[in-house]
Design an enzyme around this catalytic site. Structure first.
Site, mmCIF file in Angstrom:
data_model
loop_
_atom_site.group_PDB
_atom_site.id
_atom_site.type_symbol
_atom_site.label_atom_id
_atom_site.label_comp_id
_atom_site.label_asym_id
_atom_site.label_seq_id
_atom_site.Cartn_x
_atom_site.Cartn_y
_atom_site.Cartn_z
ATOM 1 N N ASP A 10 -27.203 -30.600 46.001
ATOM 2 C CA ASP A 10 -26.018 -30.517 46.848
ATOM 3 C C ASP A 10 -26.374 -31.204 48.177
ATOM 4 O O ASP A 10 -27.568 -31.336 48.506
ATOM 5 C CB ASP A 10 -25.684 -29.039 47.075
ATOM 6 C CG ASP A 10 -24.617 -28.846 48.116
ATOM 7 O OD1 ASP A 10 -23.574 -29.510 48.007
ATOM 8 O OD2 ASP A 10 -24.824 -28.036 49.041
ATOM 9 N N ASP A 12 -24.117 -31.131 51.650
ATOM 10 C CA ASP A 12 -23.764 -30.388 52.871
ATOM 11 C C ASP A 12 -24.362 -28.981 52.833
ATOM 12 O O ASP A 12 -24.105 -28.207 51.913
ATOM 13 C CB ASP A 12 -22.246 -30.294 53.008
ATOM 14 C CG ASP A 12 -21.624 -31.660 53.212
ATOM 15 O OD1 ASP A 12 -21.935 -32.294 54.231
ATOM 16 O OD2 ASP A 12 -20.860 -32.101 52.337
HETATM 17 C C1 XBP Z 1 -19.074 -29.621 51.013
HETATM 18 C C2 XBP Z 1 -17.683 -29.471 51.381
HETATM 19 C C3 XBP Z 1 -17.040 -30.615 52.003
HETATM 20 C C4 XBP Z 1 -17.462 -30.851 53.427
HETATM 21 C C5 XBP Z 1 -16.605 -31.908 54.054
HETATM 22 O O1 XBP Z 1 -19.298 -28.900 49.840
HETATM 23 O O2 XBP Z 1 -17.056 -28.449 51.165
HETATM 24 O O3 XBP Z 1 -15.665 -30.377 51.984
HETATM 25 O O4 XBP Z 1 -17.313 -29.684 54.193
HETATM 26 O O5 XBP Z 1 -16.587 -33.078 53.322
HETATM 27 P P1 XBP Z 1 -20.661 -29.068 49.031
HETATM 28 P P2 XBP Z 1 -15.224 -33.745 52.814
HETATM 29 O O6 XBP Z 1 -21.785 -28.744 49.977
HETATM 30 O O7 XBP Z 1 -20.557 -28.051 47.938
HETATM 31 O O8 XBP Z 1 -20.667 -30.457 48.505
HETATM 32 O O9 XBP Z 1 -14.338 -33.814 53.995
HETATM 33 O O10 XBP Z 1 -15.620 -35.095 52.303
HETATM 34 O O11 XBP Z 1 -14.667 -32.865 51.735
HETATM 35 MG MG MG Z 2 -23.324 -27.075 50.248
#
Ligand code: XBP
Ligand code: MG
Length: 265
Positions: A10, A12
């Site tokens: 993952d 973020d």
């Molecule tokens: C990450 C997210 C994303 C980010 C923002 O989830 O929920 O929505 O917050 O990015 P994960 P976007 O860590 O499970 O991938 O604006 O591109 O959605």
């Molecule tokens: Mg995450």
């Protein structure tokens, strides 16, 4: 030891703490650009992280705002516009100010490569956001260093739906038990578990006290050996960080741990 063949990351929260000082700031800049006096503070953004996907997060928030367009089509268009602006601000912010990888991530990535396992990105953030982060640390051709990279654009359903993980397994021609997911959030854990994958959780700022269920290990980060459940074994103790051998050992034990937090975000 299991025959672990791939480590799927993952982005973020797991590779970097991108939310509070990255995406959140960029959303607020996009609101300001559009002449909206909306502001997501640290606490409100934590609540909104329950909704995966930036565009979906805006749409969810619009439901609470009296000054939002009332027609569904107009809301969709506004959310799309704000989200595109947010991603531009995010890339700009990272290029100007940087964004560190979480401690221990670089070491784990190079261990995975050196030991010949497959490496994957499985995120439901936008590809542009992955690019903005990884080009800083791995160079403009970062994608060559990964055997698969599934992003938000590649799926119909974002996490906690398992689709992103299932696509990655198909692309790598692996069964779920040949891979491990590295995650930080309840939604990410749910996505990986629903795809049948073992999951190692490195808790991030926003999910430090969230309830997590069904991981093979949960800990505070790859940089430290304390605070992990199950405890990290003695084998790599001298390195002072979590190693690929620790991950292999947790996966092969196959037991799952759950932690019931006092704060669910
Ligand atoms: C990450 C997210 C994303 C980010 C923002 O989830 O929920 O929505 O917050 O990015 P994960 P976007 O860590 O499970 O991938 O604006 O591109 O959605
Ligand atoms: Mg995450």
């Amino acid at each position: 030891m299991s025959h672990l063949s791939a480590v799927l990351w993952d982005v973020d929260g797991t590779m970097a703490e991108t939310e509070r000082d990255g995406h959140r700031i960029a959303f607020n800049r996009a609101f300001a650009d559009a002449g909206l006096d909306w502001h997501w503070d640290v606490s409100r953004y934590g609540e909104l992280l329950r909704v995966t996907g930036g565009r979906e997060r805006i749409l969810h928030d619009l439901q609470t705002r009296g000054d939002a367009p009332t027609l569904g089509d107009e809301r969709e268009a506004l959310a799309r516009r704000l989200h595109q602006a947010k991603n531009r601000h995010y890339a700009d912010l990272l290029a100007r100010e940087g964004m560190p990888l979480r401690p221990g991530v670089t070491e784990m990535l190079s261990e995975v490569r050196t030991q010949g396992l497959l490496l994957g990105i499985v995120t439901t953030t936008s590809r542009a956001n992955v690019d903005a982060l990884l080009r800083l640390h791995l160079g403009a051709d970062w994608a060559r260093q990964f055997d698969v990279c599934i992003c938000g654009e590649d799926v119909q359903a974002k996490k906690p739906h398992p689709e992103a993980y299932l696509h990655a397994l198909t692309a790598l021609r692996l069964s779920p038990l040949q891979a491990v997911a590295m995650e930080d959030s309840p939604g990410g854990v749910a996505a990986a578990c629903a795809a049948g994958l073992p999951v190692v959780v490195t808790r991030s700022e926003y999910f430090s006290r969230a309830t997590l269920e069904g991981a093979v290990a949960i800990g505070p980060g790859l940089h430290c050996r304390d605070g992990w459940r199950p405890a990290a074994g003695a084998a790599s103790a001298d390195l002072g960080r979590i190693t690929l051998d620790d991950v292999r050992s947790w996966v092969s034990q196959g037991d799952t741990v759950s932690q019931h937090g006092d704060l669910d975000v």
